[in-house]
Write an enzyme that holds these catalytic residues in place. Structure first.
Site, PDB file in Angstrom:
ATOM      1  N   ASP A 153      33.955  34.763   9.803  1.00 45.52           N
ATOM      2  CA  ASP A 153      33.471  33.833  10.830  1.00 45.52           C
ATOM      3  C   ASP A 153      32.740  32.637  10.240  1.00 45.52           C
ATOM      4  OD1 ASP A 153      34.561  35.546  12.667  1.00 45.52           O
ATOM      5  OD2 ASP A 153      32.783  35.654  13.939  1.00 45.52           O
ATOM      6  N   LYS A 192      34.992  40.359   9.230  1.00 44.33           N
ATOM      7  CA  LYS A 192      34.475  39.357  10.170  1.00 44.33           C
ATOM      8  C   LYS A 192      32.977  39.157   9.999  1.00 44.33           C
ATOM      9  CE  LYS A 192      34.289  38.363  15.154  1.00 44.33           C
ATOM     10  NZ  LYS A 192      34.892  37.016  15.181  1.00 44.33           N
ATOM     11  N   GLN A 244      27.147  32.055  24.956  1.00 44.42           N
ATOM     12  CA  GLN A 244      27.553  31.039  23.976  1.00 44.42           C
ATOM     13  C   GLN A 244      27.875  29.699  24.629  1.00 44.42           C
ATOM     14  OE1 GLN A 244      30.707  32.643  21.575  1.00 44.42           O
ATOM     15  NE2 GLN A 244      29.414  34.216  20.666  1.00 44.42           N
ATOM     16  N   GLY A 269      33.885  33.160  17.994  1.00 45.35           N
ATOM     17  CA  GLY A 269      33.283  32.542  19.164  1.00 45.35           C
ATOM     18  C   GLY A 269      32.059  31.725  18.821  1.00 45.35           C
ATOM     19  N   GLU A 290      35.787  40.421  21.059  1.00 42.47           N
ATOM     20  CA  GLU A 290      36.930  40.423  20.138  1.00 42.47           C
ATOM     21  C   GLU A 290      38.109  41.223  20.679  1.00 42.47           C
ATOM     22  OE1 GLU A 290      33.549  39.163  17.488  1.00 42.47           O
ATOM     23  OE2 GLU A 290      33.833  40.208  19.385  1.00 42.47           O
ATOM     24  N   ASN A 341      38.853  33.958  15.020  1.00 42.90           N
ATOM     25  CA  ASN A 341      38.392  34.627  16.245  1.00 42.90           C
ATOM     26  C   ASN A 341      36.883  34.500  16.351  1.00 42.90           C
ATOM     27  OD1 ASN A 341      38.549  36.031  18.635  1.00 42.90           O
ATOM     28  ND2 ASN A 341      38.813  38.036  17.701  1.00 42.90           N
ATOM     29  N   HIS A 376      35.704  44.274  14.453  1.00 43.68           N
ATOM     30  CA  HIS A 376      34.819  44.800  13.419  1.00 43.68           C
ATOM     31  C   HIS A 376      33.857  45.857  13.942  1.00 43.68           C
ATOM     32  CE1 HIS A 376      31.533  41.646  14.519  1.00 43.68           C
ATOM     33  NE2 HIS A 376      32.494  41.568  15.413  1.00 43.68           N
ATOM     34  N   ARG A 377      33.351  45.671  15.149  1.00 45.25           N
ATOM     35  CA  ARG A 377      32.349  46.607  15.658  1.00 45.25           C
ATOM     36  C   ARG A 377      32.949  47.962  16.016  1.00 45.25           C
ATOM     37  NH1 ARG A 377      28.143  43.904  14.909  1.00 45.25           N
ATOM     38  NH2 ARG A 377      27.960  41.690  15.447  1.00 45.25           N
ATOM     39  N   ASP A 424      26.172  43.605  21.961  1.00 46.24           N
ATOM     40  CA  ASP A 424      26.858  43.985  20.728  1.00 46.24           C
ATOM     41  C   ASP A 424      26.304  45.296  20.174  1.00 46.24           C
ATOM     42  OD1 ASP A 424      28.463  41.784  20.915  1.00 46.24           O
ATOM     43  OD2 ASP A 424      27.387  40.607  19.425  1.00 46.24           O
ATOM     44  N   SER A 455      29.438  34.388  29.145  1.00 47.00           N
ATOM     45  CA  SER A 455      29.006  34.366  27.745  1.00 47.00           C
ATOM     46  C   SER A 455      27.834  33.405  27.605  1.00 47.00           C
ATOM     47  CB  SER A 455      30.144  33.920  26.826  1.00 47.00           C
ATOM     48  OG  SER A 455      29.672  33.741  25.498  1.00 47.00           O
ATOM     49  N   SER A 474      22.716  38.047  28.077  1.00 44.39           N
ATOM     50  CA  SER A 474      22.425  37.950  26.634  1.00 44.39           C
ATOM     51  C   SER A 474      21.341  36.927  26.325  1.00 44.39           C
ATOM     52  CB  SER A 474      23.710  37.625  25.848  1.00 44.39           C
ATOM     53  OG  SER A 474      24.730  38.549  26.128  1.00 44.39           O
TER      54      SER A 474
END
Length: 443
Positions: free
Chosen positions: A56, A425, A177, A101, A350, A99, A394-395, A322, A175, A205
């Site tokens: 990332d 990632k 973000q 964000g 993701e 990928n 990844h998580r 997350d 989101s 969040s």
């Protein structure tokens, strides 16, 4: 910048009786990519210490280079970014965003405000992750952003517009973000008058917005707040390099090791985050404490130790979505049914993490109820060996490594983790680091 590493098609984890040790965390992804963009937009040169080395951040660094931002990697832990003072030297570029964000969303806002001719695209999953709320908010105030695929999603084509709003509204329930992107670009809009960003509906969040505001202050811009409903940037503020900045360790990555300590003995200490961290995901440790683990915190470390069988938990995890994934796997070691509430944002990450987590938890024997915004997990008497699919997430890979642990309530079992390269990632060396706290062989 990502460590060059060859991953097998799968990794087999044998049961681990006990964990103990100290883990130095990689840098925070959220802080790393925010810091890179702020340094690029600043006046002056910024030395960044402990930047995360991952897919990332590589995406962000490559994009900045294509936009004409000069940067150098001094050593494994140090980068120097030469700011362009709110401008971008290159006015036309094709940017691959993978990928990430944390890269595409703030960059979209910055490019739309600064102006130019830019295309942004990514991997297939990126083109399924929503960006419509951000694009709609920007286009409504004079930006010129076009969808070149499905409306509401990347890829995007950004052309010069005229973005000088008094107010800008953005939805907050998909989101955080999107709000982060607008906040980071707000000083570029607030040239002659204040700019107020209004949040429509619930803001999810919130701790990630706190990270954004904290880093903006570090780069010389203060933001006025009316609670979580609106944010105002006064005119005349410009990003100024702080000279040097350190990236905290990744609190989301800390969750796997803290959970391991809570499940299988411990103590396990993570270094790089502590009691005064600016990352909301450190509150994950409080959730483990509520499940009965012993948690201790210092200035730059957090430690978790098992205190017997974990207690089932019923909690709202909107603030740490997350890290909450790790709670879903820790629930396999609890004394009853756990309920993770208000996690609808998992569906636009993701992968669709609610569906993926339900599917993989069932493989190890759990009884799972998947709702639109919740997950109910009842552990089995004994965990079953399983082949875990990771969905290029990844998580998912890191979470299910924990199912190999022996806890006070039940024994872990052999786990095959498919496609382990997805951890690149955020944490390229995750499985080696996980092996390092095992007190018996881990293959």
């Amino acid at each position: 910048m990502t460590q060059s590493k060859i991953y097998p098609q799968h990794i087999d984890l044998e049961p681990v009786m006990r964990v103990q040790g100290t883990v130095r965390l990689p840098g925070s992804k959220s802080i790393s990519n925010r810091t890179l963009l702020l340094a690029a937009l600043s006046e002056g040169t910024t030395t960044i210490h402990d930047l995360l080395a991952s897919d990332d951040t590589s995406v962000m660094l490559d994009a900045l280079k294509k936009l004409g931002i000069r940067w150098e990697q001094i050593d494994d832990r140090t980068h120097v970014v030469h700011g362009a003072g709110g401008l971008l030297p290159v006015g036309q570029a094709d940017l691959f965003m993978g990928n990430a964000g944390t890269a595409i969303r703030p960059l979209t806002a910055a490019l739309a405000v600064i102006g130019g001719d830019y295309t942004l695209h990514g991997v297939e999953r990126m083109h399924e992750r929503p960006i419509g709320d951000l694009v709609d908010a920007l286009n409504a105030v004079g930006a010129n952003i076009e969808y070149t695929g499905n409306p509401g999603y990347p890829p995007l084509h950004i052309r010069a517009g005229k973005v000088q709003p008094d107010r800008i509204a953005v939805r907050g329930n998909v989101s955080s973000q999107f709000l982060t992107a607008l906040l980071m670009s707000a000083p570029l809009m607030a040239v002659s008058h204040p700019v107020t960003i209004e949040v429509v509906g619930e803001l999810i969040s919130k701790p990630y917005i706190e990270i954004t505001l904290n880093l903006m202050r570090r780069f010389g811009v203060t933001v006025g707040q009316d609670g979580w409903a609106s944010f105002t940037v006064q005119p005349g503020q410009k990003y100024q390099s702080p000279g040097s900045i350190h990236v905290e360790g990744d609190a989301s990555s800390a969750s796997y090791f803290l959970a391991a300590g809570a499940i299988a003995g411990g103590p396990v200490r993570v270094e790089g985050v502590g009691k005064d961290s600016i990352q909301g995901d450190v509150r994950f440790a409080d959730a483990l404490a509520a499940m009965g683990a012993t948690i201790t915190k210092g200035d730059n470390w957090i430690e978790a130790k098992s205190n017997g069988v974990l207690k089932a938990i019923d909690a709202d995890f909107n603030h740490i979505p997350d890290a909450a994934m790790t709670i879903a796997v820790a629930a396999l070691y609890a004394d009853g049914t756990s309920l993770l509430r208000n996690i609808a944002s998992w569906r636009v990450k993701e992968t669709d993490r609610l569906a993926a987590m339900a599917t993989e938890l069932r493989k190890v024997g759990a009884t799972v109820e998947e709702g639109p915004d919740y997950l109910r997990v009842t552990p089995p008497d004994t965990l079953s060996p399983a082949t875990i699919d990771t969905y290029d997430d990844h998580r998912m890979a890191m979470c299910f490594s924990l199912a190999s642990l022996d806890g006070a309530a039940r024994r872990g079992n052999a786990m095959r983790i498919n496609d382990p390269k997805c951890v690149a990632k955020t944490f390229p060396d995750y499985f080696e680091t996980f092996s390092g706290i095992a007190q018996d062989d881990l293959s």
